[in-house]
Design an enzyme around this catalytic site. Sequence first.
Site, PDB file in Angstrom:
ATOM      1  N   GLU A 178      27.636  20.738  53.233  1.00 16.34           N
ATOM      2  CA  GLU A 178      28.805  20.393  52.374  1.00 16.34           C
ATOM      3  C   GLU A 178      29.806  21.209  52.985  1.00 16.34           C
ATOM      4  OE1 GLU A 178      27.751  20.649  48.141  1.00 16.34           O
ATOM      5  OE2 GLU A 178      25.688  19.245  48.274  1.00 16.34           O
ATOM      6  N   GLU A 355      19.619  17.351  49.262  1.00 21.94           N
ATOM      7  CA  GLU A 355      19.533  17.488  47.816  1.00 21.94           C
ATOM      8  C   GLU A 355      19.443  16.731  46.705  1.00 21.94           C
ATOM      9  OE1 GLU A 355      22.810  20.247  47.097  1.00 21.94           O
ATOM     10  OE2 GLU A 355      21.773  21.499  49.064  1.00 21.94           O
TER      11      GLU A 355
HETATM   12  C1  FCB Z   1      25.334  21.271  45.777  1.00 22.01           C
HETATM   13  C2  FCB Z   1      25.638  22.650  46.243  1.00 22.01           C
HETATM   14  C3  FCB Z   1      23.865  23.263  45.759  1.00 22.01           C
HETATM   15  C4  FCB Z   1      23.956  23.136  44.078  1.00 22.01           C
HETATM   16  C5  FCB Z   1      24.118  21.788  44.172  1.00 22.01           C
HETATM   17  C6  FCB Z   1      24.293  21.252  42.437  1.00 22.01           C
HETATM   18  O1  FCB Z   1      27.054  20.871  46.255  1.00 22.01           O
HETATM   19  O2  FCB Z   1      24.639  22.658  47.856  1.00 22.01           O
HETATM   20  O3  FCB Z   1      24.245  24.953  46.431  1.00 22.01           O
HETATM   21  O4  FCB Z   1      24.883  23.664  43.742  1.00 22.01           O
HETATM   22  O5  FCB Z   1      25.359  21.170  44.107  1.00 22.01           O
END
Ligand code: FCB
Length: 448
Positions: A178, A355
């Site tokens: 990210e 994620e």
């Molecule tokens: C993302 C991050 C991760 C976590 C989630 C909730 O942006 O990559 O580390 O904090 O959000």
Amino acid sequence: MQGHPVTAPETFPLPPFPSDFRWGVATSSYQIEGAAAQDGRAPSIWDTFSKTPGKVVNGDTGDVACDHYNRLESDLDMIQSLGVDSYRFSIAWSRVQPLGYGAWNEKGLDFYERLVDGLLKRGIAPFATLYHWDLPQGLQDLQQGWEARDTAYRFADYAQRMGKLLGDRVASIATHNEPWCTATLGYDQGVFAPGKKDVPAMLRVSHHLLLSHGLALQAMRAVGVKAPLGIVLNQSPTTAATDSPADQARAQREYDRFVRWYMDPIFNKAYPQGPELAQPDNIQDGDFDIIAQPLDFLGINYYTRIWASTSTPPVPAPNKDGVSDMGWENYAQGLSDLLQGIHRDYTLPPIYITENGFAEADKVVDGRVNDPGRQAYMQTHLKALLEAMDAGVDVRGFFYWSLMDNFEWACGYDKRFGLVHVDYATQQRTLKDSALRYRAFIARQRKR
Ligand code: FCB
């Protein structure tokens, strides 16, 4: 570890995914490891930031976190007990190279070898990320971290070293997690380390991050790293609150800044252009050729959509499927829309959902954690993922965020994303109902 089911939990009622689809959970170094001053680890910018008064809720820090560094073997057993076949983790640069340049730390390198070997021994594929926001403070002190072009070269050295060490054993290596967050939250909004509010610096940092990604891929490929190489981007589709030209333009601009800012240089060798899209002032000849290295995979992190309203006060998002404890709208359709959009706009390598997750204020009651919101979120997002795959998007795996509750950056320990509950006073781990459900679902997928 508590929380084993009395009766077999239900699976998610969903059609089958491909039989070789990967099912995993994700974490990152600073959020779980703790052991901040142990075995030669030096501070990262998140150690500094979290210790700056007022930056993190309750003054929480990652000093101890889930104490994962000292509980590696039992945590690996816990991962195995979930029935997943894949685990995504990140490497703390300042644990393996304390200052971010110069000497390497054998004990730190050894930790990640033990982690990778421990996963492989348990039949779990390791998915490594090199940078999940914890830049060595040494590089920040030396040259303002990512504001310096040289930091991109330091990152490539670090990537090469880790690639040589682990590249024959891990299932993939992602350069950044990210980069939008590193740049925008760290240098524009000031809510993440290093906490600056300086738009030209943010633009320069975003360019150095992309440059470092390209240099790292080149450096790893130069020494024959075998693992597939890629990057992890956080992405959201944007929705204009109304049909007004102003809202429509805002939605487009948000998409350009959030999604296209990182995709276009990698796939099309340019930043998106537009009247409200200031360009970085540090682009050098040949940079886009470095940035646009071919990717073996693309990791996508998806949580919610972006809602664009120019009215005062803003037109609220409908939030009809509810919001998480973070206040993020539960909008599963956005995952399908996003994937289909990028599939249409770019020529993409295979995708992993690296994620996707939901924060809920969970409590352990009689050894059990009932988390219906998380289960609903998972079910609707997996369904949306199938919809995108049916439409032709090549998705190879899904990683729930997160394995366990952990240090949620500026929110500290206040927000819980885990499939496993962590009692921070005792470090007791308890599988939540969502973990049991995910395990039953994965087992069912395998039996088909
Ligand atoms: C993302 C991050 C991760 C976590 C989630 C909730 O942006 O990559 O580390 O904090 O959000």
